[in-house]
Write an enzyme that holds these catalytic residues in place. Sequence first.
Site, mmCIF file in Angstrom:
data_model
loop_
_atom_site.group_PDB
_atom_site.id
_atom_site.type_symbol
_atom_site.label_atom_id
_atom_site.label_comp_id
_atom_site.label_asym_id
_atom_site.label_seq_id
_atom_site.Cartn_x
_atom_site.Cartn_y
_atom_site.Cartn_z
ATOM 1 C CG HIS A 1 -0.487 5.847 3.750
ATOM 2 N ND1 HIS A 1 -1.643 5.108 3.787
ATOM 3 C CD2 HIS A 1 0.397 5.220 4.566
ATOM 4 C CE1 HIS A 1 -1.474 4.072 4.600
ATOM 5 N NE2 HIS A 1 -0.248 4.112 5.074
ATOM 6 N NE ARG B 1 -6.660 -3.308 0.774
ATOM 7 C CZ ARG B 1 -7.924 -2.919 0.840
ATOM 8 N NH1 ARG B 1 -8.716 -3.002 -0.219
ATOM 9 N NH2 ARG B 1 -8.407 -2.450 1.970
ATOM 10 C CD GLN C 1 -1.142 -0.418 3.700
ATOM 11 O OE1 GLN C 1 -1.197 0.357 4.653
ATOM 12 N NE2 GLN C 1 -1.881 -1.532 3.627
ATOM 13 C CD GLU D 1 2.168 4.475 8.014
ATOM 14 O OE1 GLU D 1 1.074 4.507 8.621
ATOM 15 O OE2 GLU D 1 2.426 3.642 7.135
#
Length: 340
Positions: free
Chosen positions: A107, A202, A105, A124
Amino acid sequence: MAILQLSPSAKDYIWGGSRLVHEYGKTASTASGRIAETWELSCHPDGHCYVCAGGEGVNKEHQAPTLSEYIATHGKAILGSNCLHFQDFPVLIKLIDAQDNLSIQVHPDNAYALEHEKQFGKTEMWYVVDALEGSFLYYGFKRPVTPEEFAKSIEDGTLLDLLNKVPVKKGDLFFIDAGTVHAIGKGILIAEIQQNSNVTYRIYDYKRKDAQGNERALHVKQALAVTNFGPAKTHDFKHHLGLCPYFCVDKLTLDGSIAKSVELYADHTSFVSILVLSGQGIISDGQTSFAYRAGESYFVPAATGAFTISGEVEALITTIPNMPAELNLLQLPSEQSSVA
């Protein structure tokens, strides 16, 4: 203001396991007994955390207020001055139990996510709490690739050959900038500290099927638009585990013998989040005290002043740094705004 104990929302995804139930005493939200993630510090509408009444446990019937509701009642000053330029609560903290591989995946960054998803992007970091022998994750590409090569690898099933496969062990750190292709592998327990967002594209999911027998949706078009087509960026955070405009993360370790206690301080600039990874002991601000244990999450409001953590513990300490981001220039549409 007093220290608050928080209780999380639990997520049941197909790759989750039972470690958060058996080792950390979390309560599953479905009959499967499986927990993939617990959102330990969250004001996101997709999964709020709750303020435990009287320091007692999880309240699934929402009799306890969400942290968002608590902030709305007591005012954003409890978040600290470093949060004032954020339109929304800036950070989200999770525990993640990967019994199976997560999807490959990526982001988006703020600009793309605001335009296309009406929420912010997602940067993150991961702290590996535990990992079974032989565990690995995917972290960026082995080498620079072209968008065309990336798209073709998805079509012909060779995407994994392009990715940087990294063996992991307890204590490893990974900082994942928006746009970095990644995936947690099976057998890994992770503490994730991230920007307050729930946007995930995804790319590849091993052709797995959900409970209804359907393959989960892929988001290849979006991924092509937001992916950084190269190795993951390297970072030097000096004495911090992670640092960006949305969070600053440090590690606290007390061995219970030589180092038995530490005094910390919550000043007017930021709240303090404490995620207990192991151990047990006492956290106290002189008026309010909690006997903490592994897996628990605490919120110390800004300007609380001195507080003490004693015992034998490994914990992650998260604050909001004085690093104004582009969030003070970008605006989330008002209908999507939250109270914190």
